[in-house]
Design a protein around this motif. Structure first.
Motif, PDB file in Angstrom:
ATOM      1  N   ALA A  33       2.797  -4.197   1.835  1.00 40.25           N
ATOM      2  CA  ALA A  33       4.107  -5.144   2.029  1.00 40.25           C
ATOM      3  C   ALA A  33       4.141  -4.347   3.444  1.00 40.25           C
ATOM      4  O   ALA A  33       4.376  -3.528   3.445  1.00 40.25           O
ATOM      5  N   VAL A  34       4.578  -5.402   4.537  1.00 40.36           N
ATOM      6  CA  VAL A  34       4.705  -4.640   5.368  1.00 40.36           C
ATOM      7  C   VAL A  34       6.356  -4.201   5.123  1.00 40.36           C
ATOM      8  O   VAL A  34       6.745  -5.530   4.586  1.00 40.36           O
ATOM      9  N   VAL A  35       7.316  -3.928   5.529  1.00 42.72           N
ATOM     10  CA  VAL A  35       8.667  -3.569   5.354  1.00 42.72           C
ATOM     11  C   VAL A  35       9.595  -3.111   6.624  1.00 42.72           C
ATOM     12  O   VAL A  35       8.845  -1.933   7.207  1.00 42.72           O
ATOM     13  N   VAL A  36      10.508  -3.348   6.563  1.00 40.51           N
ATOM     14  CA  VAL A  36      11.862  -3.201   8.125  1.00 40.51           C
ATOM     15  C   VAL A  36      13.288  -1.803   7.100  1.00 40.51           C
ATOM     16  O   VAL A  36      13.417  -2.945   6.291  1.00 40.51           O
ATOM     17  N   TYR A  37      13.452  -0.762   8.082  1.00 38.65           N
ATOM     18  CA  TYR A  37      13.970  -0.009   7.309  1.00 38.65           C
ATOM     19  C   TYR A  37      14.774   0.906   8.187  1.00 38.65           C
ATOM     20  O   TYR A  37      13.986   1.054   9.158  1.00 38.65           O
ATOM     21  N   PRO A  38      16.018   0.667   7.313  1.00 42.07           N
ATOM     22  CA  PRO A  38      16.978   1.461   9.258  1.00 42.07           C
ATOM     23  C   PRO A  38      16.363   3.125   9.256  1.00 42.07           C
ATOM     24  O   PRO A  38      16.919   3.871   7.698  1.00 42.07           O
ATOM     25  N   PHE A  39      16.184   3.457   9.944  1.00 47.99           N
ATOM     26  CA  PHE A  39      15.892   5.077   9.773  1.00 47.99           C
ATOM     27  C   PHE A  39      17.146   5.714  11.406  1.00 47.99           C
ATOM     28  O   PHE A  39      17.016   5.298  12.639  1.00 47.99           O
ATOM     29  N   GLU A  40      17.217   6.533  11.021  1.00 48.78           N
ATOM     30  CA  GLU A  40      18.442   7.586  12.228  1.00 48.78           C
ATOM     31  C   GLU A  40      18.863   5.642  13.335  1.00 48.78           C
ATOM     32  O   GLU A  40      19.966   4.993  12.497  1.00 48.78           O
ATOM     33  N   ILE A  46      17.182   3.588  14.557  1.00 45.62           N
ATOM     34  CA  ILE A  46      16.237   2.148  14.728  1.00 45.62           C
ATOM     35  C   ILE A  46      15.633   1.691  13.433  1.00 45.62           C
ATOM     36  O   ILE A  46      16.128   2.367  12.189  1.00 45.62           O
ATOM     37  N   ASP A  47      15.077   0.901  13.687  1.00 44.97           N
ATOM     38  CA  ASP A  47      15.080   0.191  12.560  1.00 44.97           C
ATOM     39  C   ASP A  47      13.129   0.463  12.564  1.00 44.97           C
ATOM     40  O   ASP A  47      12.178   0.389  13.646  1.00 44.97           O
ATOM     41  N   LEU A  48      12.448   0.685  11.521  1.00 43.27           N
ATOM     42  CA  LEU A  48      11.252   1.567  11.646  1.00 43.27           C
ATOM     43  C   LEU A  48      10.290   0.183  10.827  1.00 43.27           C
ATOM     44  O   LEU A  48      10.864  -0.529   9.597  1.00 43.27           O
ATOM     45  N   VAL A  49       9.083  -0.364  10.701  1.00 39.13           N
ATOM     46  CA  VAL A  49       8.535  -1.237  10.293  1.00 39.13           C
ATOM     47  C   VAL A  49       7.135   0.017   9.836  1.00 39.13           C
ATOM     48  O   VAL A  49       6.013  -0.246  10.830  1.00 39.13           O
ATOM     49  N   LYS A  50       6.882  -0.349   8.774  1.00 40.88           N
ATOM     50  CA  LYS A  50       5.990  -0.124   8.134  1.00 40.88           C
ATOM     51  C   LYS A  50       5.406  -0.818   6.819  1.00 40.88           C
ATOM     52  O   LYS A  50       5.874  -1.725   6.265  1.00 40.88           O
ATOM     53  N   ARG A  51       4.619  -0.088   6.311  1.00 40.64           N
ATOM     54  CA  ARG A  51       3.356  -0.290   5.029  1.00 40.64           C
ATOM     55  C   ARG A  51       3.822   0.063   4.003  1.00 40.64           C
ATOM     56  O   ARG A  51       3.902   1.550   3.765  1.00 40.64           O
ATOM     57  N   LEU A  52       4.501  -0.808   2.718  1.00 42.65           N
ATOM     58  CA  LEU A  52       5.156   0.001   1.688  1.00 42.65           C
ATOM     59  C   LEU A  52       3.363   0.167   0.180  1.00 42.65           C
ATOM     60  O   LEU A  52       2.993  -0.282   0.888  1.00 42.65           O
ATOM     61  N   ILE A  53       3.350   1.993   0.836  1.00 43.93           N
ATOM     62  CA  ILE A  53       1.917   2.224  -0.043  1.00 43.93           C
ATOM     63  C   ILE A  53       2.783   2.465  -1.289  1.00 43.93           C
ATOM     64  O   ILE A  53       2.062   2.176  -2.417  1.00 43.93           O
ATOM     65  N   GLY A  54       4.159   3.339  -1.601  1.00 45.34           N
ATOM     66  CA  GLY A  54       4.325   4.037  -3.262  1.00 45.34           C
ATOM     67  C   GLY A  54       5.142   3.130  -3.377  1.00 45.34           C
ATOM     68  O   GLY A  54       6.095   2.555  -2.334  1.00 45.34           O
ATOM     69  N   LEU A  55       5.123   3.110  -4.929  1.00 43.32           N
ATOM     70  CA  LEU A  55       6.560   2.198  -5.620  1.00 43.32           C
ATOM     71  C   LEU A  55       7.191   3.588  -6.445  1.00 43.32           C
ATOM     72  O   LEU A  55       7.600   4.501  -6.243  1.00 43.32           O
ATOM     73  N   PRO A  56       8.562   2.997  -6.583  1.00 45.03           N
ATOM     74  CA  PRO A  56       9.116   3.556  -7.458  1.00 45.03           C
ATOM     75  C   PRO A  56       8.713   4.171  -8.673  1.00 45.03           C
ATOM     76  O   PRO A  56       8.177   3.993  -9.271  1.00 45.03           O
ATOM     77  N   GLY A  57       9.182   5.604  -8.523  1.00 45.32           N
ATOM     78  CA  GLY A  57       8.818   6.462  -9.732  1.00 45.32           C
ATOM     79  C   GLY A  57       7.223   7.420  -8.891  1.00 45.32           C
ATOM     80  O   GLY A  57       6.992   8.173 -10.264  1.00 45.32           O
ATOM     81  N   GLU A  58       6.294   6.396  -8.733  1.00 42.16           N
ATOM     82  CA  GLU A  58       4.592   7.255  -8.293  1.00 42.16           C
ATOM     83  C   GLU A  58       5.183   8.100  -7.500  1.00 42.16           C
ATOM     84  O   GLU A  58       6.118   8.467  -6.139  1.00 42.16           O
ATOM     85  N   THR A  59       4.172   8.851  -7.298  1.00 44.17           N
ATOM     86  CA  THR A  59       3.407  10.760  -6.038  1.00 44.17           C
ATOM     87  C   THR A  59       3.238   9.633  -5.191  1.00 44.17           C
ATOM     88  O   THR A  59       1.518   9.908  -5.767  1.00 44.17           O
ATOM     89  N   VAL A  60       2.887  10.390  -4.198  1.00 43.87           N
ATOM     90  CA  VAL A  60       1.923  10.043  -3.017  1.00 43.87           C
ATOM     91  C   VAL A  60       1.500  10.856  -2.288  1.00 43.87           C
ATOM     92  O   VAL A  60       2.496  11.491  -1.981  1.00 43.87           O
ATOM     93  N   THR A  61       0.222  11.370  -2.689  1.00 38.83           N
ATOM     94  CA  THR A  61      -0.081  12.650  -1.326  1.00 38.83           C
ATOM     95  C   THR A  61      -1.535  12.075  -0.449  1.00 38.83           C
ATOM     96  O   THR A  61      -1.952  10.620  -1.081  1.00 38.83           O
ATOM     97  N   ILE A  62      -1.906  12.754   0.628  1.00 38.18           N
ATOM     98  CA  ILE A  62      -2.774  12.725   1.495  1.00 38.18           C
ATOM     99  C   ILE A  62      -3.938  13.904   1.309  1.00 38.18           C
ATOM    100  O   ILE A  62      -2.879  14.493   1.706  1.00 38.18           O
ATOM    101  N   ALA A  63      -4.451  13.598   1.121  1.00 38.85           N
ATOM    102  CA  ALA A  63      -5.934  14.003   1.354  1.00 38.85           C
ATOM    103  C   ALA A  63      -7.026  13.846   1.386  1.00 38.85           C
ATOM    104  O   ALA A  63      -8.001  12.972   1.371  1.00 38.85           O
ATOM    105  N   GLY A  64      -8.130  15.107   2.381  1.00 40.85           N
ATOM    106  CA  GLY A  64      -9.151  14.490   2.768  1.00 40.85           C
ATOM    107  C   GLY A  64      -9.228  13.166   3.226  1.00 40.85           C
ATOM    108  O   GLY A  64     -10.453  12.217   3.518  1.00 40.85           O
ATOM    109  N   GLY A  65      -7.902  12.496   4.036  1.00 37.09           N
ATOM    110  CA  GLY A  65      -8.208  11.166   4.494  1.00 37.09           C
ATOM    111  C   GLY A  65      -8.033  10.256   4.041  1.00 37.09           C
ATOM    112  O   GLY A  65      -8.297   9.452   4.037  1.00 37.09           O
ATOM    113  N   GLN A  66      -7.688  10.550   2.733  1.00 36.46           N
ATOM    114  CA  GLN A  66      -7.980   9.321   2.171  1.00 36.46           C
ATOM    115  C   GLN A  66      -6.392   9.563   1.344  1.00 36.46           C
ATOM    116  O   GLN A  66      -5.800  10.890   0.507  1.00 36.46           O
ATOM    117  N   VAL A  67      -5.437   8.713   0.896  1.00 34.86           N
ATOM    118  CA  VAL A  67      -4.505   7.997   0.144  1.00 34.86           C
ATOM    119  C   VAL A  67      -4.169   7.988  -1.663  1.00 34.86           C
ATOM    120  O   VAL A  67      -5.091   6.926  -1.986  1.00 34.86           O
TER     121      VAL A  67
END
Length: 105
Positions: A56-63, A65-86
């Motif tokens: 999902a595309v989400v909007v959240y405040p950061f400092e 400004i409002d950031l528009v980003k795609r939600l990848i990780g959900l609560p309780g999950e560990t997200v890592t990026i390695a070798g160009g893959q999530v």
């Protein structure tokens, strides 16, 4: 006193519009980090309805400004990026919204 049918519809539209205005906001995308789906100058409508879901595309405040980003990780999950893959909890996820590898690692 009964409202005419048109009056009742108009009154309902004002009530629904008022509720929607409290729950819907528009945001301008200011950077290219969401390309190719969204680019600078694009506008999105965001609602406060529903639960967060991966992709999902989400909007959240950061400092300040409002950031528009795609939600990848959900609560309780560990997200890592390695070798160009999530990876979520050690498993590579499909990224149908991405073109090419995820950089930087």
């Amino acid at each position: 006193m009964r409202l005419p049918r048109f009056g009742a519809i108009l009154a309902a539209a004002f009530v629904i519009g008022g509720l929607a205005k409290q729950r819907v906001a528009r945001f301008e995308v200011a950077e290219a980090s969401m390309a190719p789906a969204l680019g600078p100058g694009d506008w999105i409508l965001a609602t406060r309805f529903g639960r967060a879901r991966r992709g999902a595309v989400v909007v959240y405040p950061f400092e300040d400004i409002d950031l528009v980003k795609r939600l990848i990780g959900l609560p309780g999950e560990t997200v890592t990026i390695a070798g160009g893959q999530v990876h979520i909890n050690g498993s590579t996820i499909a990224e149908p919204w991405a073109e090419g590898p995820t950089l930087p690692d």
